[in-house]
Design an enzyme around this catalytic site. Structure first.
Site, PDB file in Angstrom:
ATOM      1  N   GLU A   1      -1.622  -1.008  -5.879  1.00  0.00           N
ATOM      2  CA  GLU A   1      -2.813  -0.342  -6.393  1.00  0.00           C
ATOM      3  C   GLU A   1      -2.531   0.232  -7.772  1.00  0.00           C
ATOM      4  O   GLU A   1      -1.447   0.731  -8.023  1.00  0.00           O
ATOM      5  CB  GLU A   1      -3.176   0.837  -5.497  1.00  0.00           C
ATOM      6  CG  GLU A   1      -4.008   0.488  -4.323  1.00  0.00           C
ATOM      7  CD  GLU A   1      -3.989   1.649  -3.356  1.00  0.00           C
ATOM      8  OE1 GLU A   1      -4.995   2.332  -3.255  1.00  0.00           O
ATOM      9  OE2 GLU A   1      -2.933   1.856  -2.717  1.00  0.00           O
TER      10      GLU A   1
ATOM     11  N   ASP B   1      -3.376   1.088   6.911  1.00  0.00           N
ATOM     12  CA  ASP B   1      -2.525   0.814   5.757  1.00  0.00           C
ATOM     13  C   ASP B   1      -2.166  -0.667   5.650  1.00  0.00           C
ATOM     14  O   ASP B   1      -2.095  -1.232   4.566  1.00  0.00           O
ATOM     15  CB  ASP B   1      -1.226   1.636   5.838  1.00  0.00           C
ATOM     16  CG  ASP B   1      -1.504   3.136   5.817  1.00  0.00           C
ATOM     17  OD1 ASP B   1      -2.589   3.527   5.341  1.00  0.00           O
ATOM     18  OD2 ASP B   1      -0.643   3.911   6.287  1.00  0.00           O
TER      19      ASP B   1
ATOM     20  N   ASP C   1       0.854  -1.180   0.000  1.00  0.00           N
ATOM     21  CA  ASP C   1       0.000   0.000   0.000  1.00  0.00           C
ATOM     22  C   ASP C   1       0.897   1.238   0.000  1.00  0.00           C
ATOM     23  O   ASP C   1       1.747   1.403   0.870  1.00  0.00           O
ATOM     24  CB  ASP C   1      -0.894  -0.021   1.252  1.00  0.00           C
ATOM     25  CG  ASP C   1      -1.814   1.189   1.300  1.00  0.00           C
ATOM     26  OD1 ASP C   1      -2.680   1.300   0.422  1.00  0.00           O
ATOM     27  OD2 ASP C   1      -1.641   2.028   2.212  1.00  0.00           O
TER      28      ASP C   1
END
Ligand SMILES: [Zn+2]
Length: 374
Positions: A278, A360, A194
């Site tokens: 991501e 996170d 992340d």
């Protein structure tokens, strides 16, 4: 395994060399703008756009008359600028096609290069030699390097070198083809990563890569310098000085970030067999942001870019999560998805199964789970 790689380092130039480099950058910019104007004129006349080869031939004729000053620089500077123009043109048409196919991409026509953003850059090919403390380039001769031993000397095939100016400093980026040993099979694990503003990266195994501490203080300095620039009168000597200081501070921030990013991405690519990150909508987020956010965005983009090419070197598969995958809102234990999670909520609390976990870390674990889900 054969790979392409670029090595960028700062040059240590005397005044005559700086002038020569500026002249090369000027010739490259001139050729680029001239070529772009020629292409536009052809387009408006309904003719086929001239290619880099056509333009180079034309330019060589002009050199004998009105552009005789170009004999002072290496022929490669304008030649490579025209090739770059061809690439920019091809890129533009590719984007237009993508847009027509319904993709959400920004289409920008290649624009004229101005001197406003600095002296610019130029690319050279041909006879290039690297020494421990210097690099030899066509026409420019032997240029000293600030950092010794960084550029590869042996066992590489040199493809070209790009010289550029930023904040009054000159850099050379050497593009090489090199042979590296094939990745060795080893015990590796999969991971989700992340990326964030507060922390550079949170890994699903619990490891955290913090932002370098020096970044924060430099950011504060950047903000102050930005305010100084906006207060100075346009066109004044004081403003020019402030802009120079700002440019130097930017380079400094970029360098700090780059070092930290390289450390993290090398570690991850070497120790993981697959990584999910991501998929960020980069073209949309690189504008209208606070400074810290903007720099974090650039960092995220760079992080993924490095991870992708290092993944190939070290045998780590890098996957992008779908942009709409709710990595922040999903519970990594039971899969329940919340409708909202506030930006200030540092912990994820699941109402369904009672899990309480760092926000996170939860997102990183959710990303890791995509490896098994897909
Ligand atoms: Zn849960």
């Amino acid at each position: 395994m054969n790979i392409l790689r670029a090595f960028k380092t700062e040059l240590d130039l005397n005044n005559a060399q700086k002038t020569a480099c500026a002249r090369h950058a000027g010739a490259a910019r001139y050729a680029y703008n001239w070529g772009l104007a020629r292409k536009l004129a052809a387009y408006q006349a309904g003719e086929k756009a001239p290619t880099a080869i056509d333009l180079h031939r034309e330019l060589n004729v002009l050199k004998k008359t009105e552009l005789s000053w170009m004999y002072e620089v290496s022929k490669y500077a304008p030649q490579e600028a025209l090739r770059n123009l061809d690439k920019a043109y091809a890129h533009f048409f590719r984007r237009v096609k993508e847009k027509r196919a319904g993709k959400n991409v920004k289409v920008g026509f290649p624009h004229f290069k101005s001197k406003k953003s600095g002296l610019g850059s130029f690319r050279l090919i041909g006879s290039i030699h690297v020494f421990e403390k210097a690099i030899q380039l066509p026409r420019l001769g032997v240029l000293r390097l600030k950092e010794r031993g960084y550029l590869p000397i042996n066992d590489v095939h040199i493809l070209g070198a790009t010289v550029s100016e930023k904040g009054g400093r000159w850099f050379v980026s050497l593009q090489v083809e090199m042979d590296i040993p094939d990745p060795e099979p080893m015990e590796k694990t999969v991971a989700g990563v992340d990326l964030g503003v507060n922390r550079m990266a949170q890994v699903s195994d619990g490891k955290v890569f913090e932002n370098p501490r020096a970044l924060k203080s430099t950011l504060t300095k950047l903000k102050r310098l930005q305010r100084v620039v906006s207060r100075r009168k346009k066109g004044s000597a004081n403003r020019k000085k402030a802009v120079e200081q700002l440019a130097t501070a930017y380079v400094h921030v970029a360098n700090i970030r780059k070092g930290a990013l390289h450390q993290a991405t090398t570690f991850l690519a070497k120790t993981k067999s697959a990584i999910v990150v991501e998929n960020l909508n980069v073209s949309g987020m690189l504008k209208n942001h606070h400074l810290a956010q903007a720099i974090a965005d650039v960092g995220m983009y760079e992080f993924r870019r490095q991870l992708q090419y290092k993944g190939i070197w070290y045998g780590c598969e890098v996957r992008m999560a779908d942009q709409f995958y709710p990595s922040t809102k999903r519970c990594s234990r039971c899969g329940q998805v919340k409708s909202v999670i506030g930006l200030d909520e540092r912990e994820y609390q699941c109402e369904a199964c009672g899990l309480v976990i760092d926000r996170d870390l939860n997102a990183a674990i959710n990303l890791e789970q995509l490896v098994y889900l897909s």
